[in-house]
Design an enzyme around this catalytic site. Structure first.
Site, PDB file in Angstrom:
ATOM      1  NE  ARG A 229      55.763  70.926  29.725  1.00 36.59           N
ATOM      2  CZ  ARG A 229      56.794  70.514  30.921  1.00 36.59           C
ATOM      3  NH1 ARG A 229      56.964  69.236  30.859  1.00 36.59           N
ATOM      4  NH2 ARG A 229      56.231  70.521  31.816  1.00 36.59           N
ATOM      5  CD  GLU A 258      53.087  65.734  25.938  1.00 36.51           C
ATOM      6  OE1 GLU A 258      54.685  66.027  25.542  1.00 36.51           O
ATOM      7  OE2 GLU A 258      53.566  65.216  27.332  1.00 36.51           O
ATOM      8  CG  HIS A 277      55.947  64.327  29.527  1.00 40.12           C
ATOM      9  ND1 HIS A 277      55.317  65.477  28.890  1.00 40.12           N
ATOM     10  CD2 HIS A 277      56.490  64.430  29.778  1.00 40.12           C
ATOM     11  CE1 HIS A 277      55.821  66.353  29.592  1.00 40.12           C
ATOM     12  NE2 HIS A 277      56.640  65.575  30.559  1.00 40.12           N
TER      13      HIS A 277
END
Lengths: 316, 316
Positions: A229, A258, A277
């Site tokens: 993360r 993000e 991602h």
């Protein structure tokens, strides 16, 4: 004499994904209606899970690795006689492979080489590195970290695994010689770390686990990879380290913020690799889930213990 | 009582590379003058090899994997009492690691992702692949191919090795389940090949081993990697396949022509990765040679058989 095959229902997706049907049939069972099923492969959301199940259903396979939402939705308490399994472990492989790709691409100077439009062998030679004999510290020794270790060791890398307990990482595919260090002693690994892969869960404790201080202890050749993360790395400190070339580079599948906004310096720094991602895209998730389902159906048919059994009382 | 340590001379480079000195000392010997040496680590050219050696020298380690030039220079016949070893195998690791990097970067769609300057998760998702469950055909099962196999299998790839004899590839690090096919039956592997790594020597027989016909049998997702010699692939046919997207892409550390001239289409095709024959740069060669020297000095000190002994009568 007619054989009475084990019947597996796949729901709620209709038609059921072909990969899942193939996995069930390949494992020696048949796909059928829930009303006559021995087990249920659930592909939907927690809130849509059937409130009642036929008495014949003895096992339900859930589609997620983390099953907190199913616990919160009361799925387990509604079906006390059913054994539940999660998809824990099934989705780690692709993320670990992505981390290896990012690390190798960085260490072997691929970003600059990809931008070249002329033969620059002498210029590139000094920058092409190898993982052989290098120490890779994996922060987080959960599914992804444990999947990554056996991918790294054949490359001649030494692995330091960092987990909360410091209990030695073990498992079928974990080679001997992996050192395990507890998170609270993370400070002592930096002096003998060449590269870092961040694969730990995002918690209040792991926020900015890699900050200015940690980055300052790495080498000018060190690559920092994040497939966990974005919040685990202090982005501003990372941008400073990359801009000043105090580390070799960063390979990030996750960012903070993000999605990474247009115009952010990470998009154009020559020693940063950003992937949005996508280390575990839907088609690979489905394929991995199908593999997991196939293995568990085979065990169910054979009467063997299932993989990734959920402790329904505790919810994990 | 004074211990009489084994003495190893390193010549002709003066000062001797520190990595080699460290390897010798780390293996339990001392570095000394040739006049008093038990063995010689040679770092120079064939024509400069000493025409006479002290009688105390029983072993000479040469710095190359292929030692035809030493044979042609008469080095072996000049020293019939000396055992010679080559560096065969020492330099394969870095090239194999480079091949793995190129393959992973291609399969996981890194070239397009590296060019992006905005978050394009949905656009990239369908293109990110994995080696898990895929079949990688390695054409050439020499040192590089054999070093690559154990790097691929932990990624869940199935490996087909192609060699001249078809004799099953074996060795310490070769896992079970590797299929070996003789070169003259190469045609039958394409239907179940996902990706190809070319790692065979360049000979008259292997010129254009991968041409228009072979490329036409691959899949739209297939990557072709070449870490051997450019001539093994028909460049024009490859450019056609890449332009028409009939294969996924190509990762080339070697090209034909080489160096690849400015303006060549391979420089700008979005599905081609070019590295300028830098899969084994000088600093990695020296490190690998030092590892090999360390292992052989340890064997020499212990009186064990050396690695990569040269059959001096046959010259290999």
């Amino acid at each position: 004499m007619q054989e009475s095959a084990t019947t597996i229902a796949i729901a709620p997706d209709q038609p059921a994904p072909r990969l899942l049907e193939k996995a069930v049939v390949g494992a020696g069972a048949r796909v059928g209606e829930l009303a006559e099923a021995d087990a249920l492969i659930w592909t939907g959301k927690p809130r849509d899970f059937p409130s009642t199940l036929p008495a014949s259903v003895r096992w339900a396979q859930l589609p997620a690795a983390g099953i907190e939402d199913f616990f919160d939705a009361g799925v387990f308490t509604a079906h006390p006689a059913v054994q539940f399994t999660s998809a824990a472990g099934a989705f780690s492989h692709s993320v670990a492979e992505h981390a290896l790709m990012l690390l190798l691409a960085g260490v072997r100077y691929l970003p600059e080489q990809l931008r070249a439009t002329s033969w620059q062998q002498r210029e590139f030679f000094p920058h092409v590195g190898s993982l052989r004999g290098k120490t890779v510290t994996i922060v987080g020794a959960g599914g992804i970290g444990r999947a990554l270790i056996p991918m790294l060791t054949p490359l001649g890398a030494h692995v330091i695994a960092v987990n909360r307990s410091g209990r030695p990482v073990s498992g079928d595919n974990i080679p001997a010689g992996v050192e395990t260090v507890p998170t609270d002693q993370l400070a002592r690994v930096w002096s003998h770390t060449d590269h870092v892969v961040v694969a730990a869960p995002a918690t209040a404790q792991t926020r900015h686990l890699i900050g200015a201080d940690e980055l300052s202890r790495l080498k000018p050749s060190s690559w920092v990879i994040n497939v966990a993360r974005g919040s685990l790395i202090d982005t501003d400190a990372l941008v400073d380290a990359l801009t000043g070339n105090s580390i070799g580079g960063a390979g990030l599948d996750v960012t903070d913020p993000e999605p990474l906004p247009d115009g952010h310096p990470l998009w154009t720094l020559p020693n940063a690799i950003i992937t949005p991602h996508d280390s575990n895209p839907p088609q690979l998730r489905l394929a991995a889930f199908a593999d997991h389902v196939g293995a568990n159906v085979a065990r169910f048919v054979a009467g063997e213990p299932l993989e990734a059994i959920i402790d329904t009382a505790r919810g994990y």
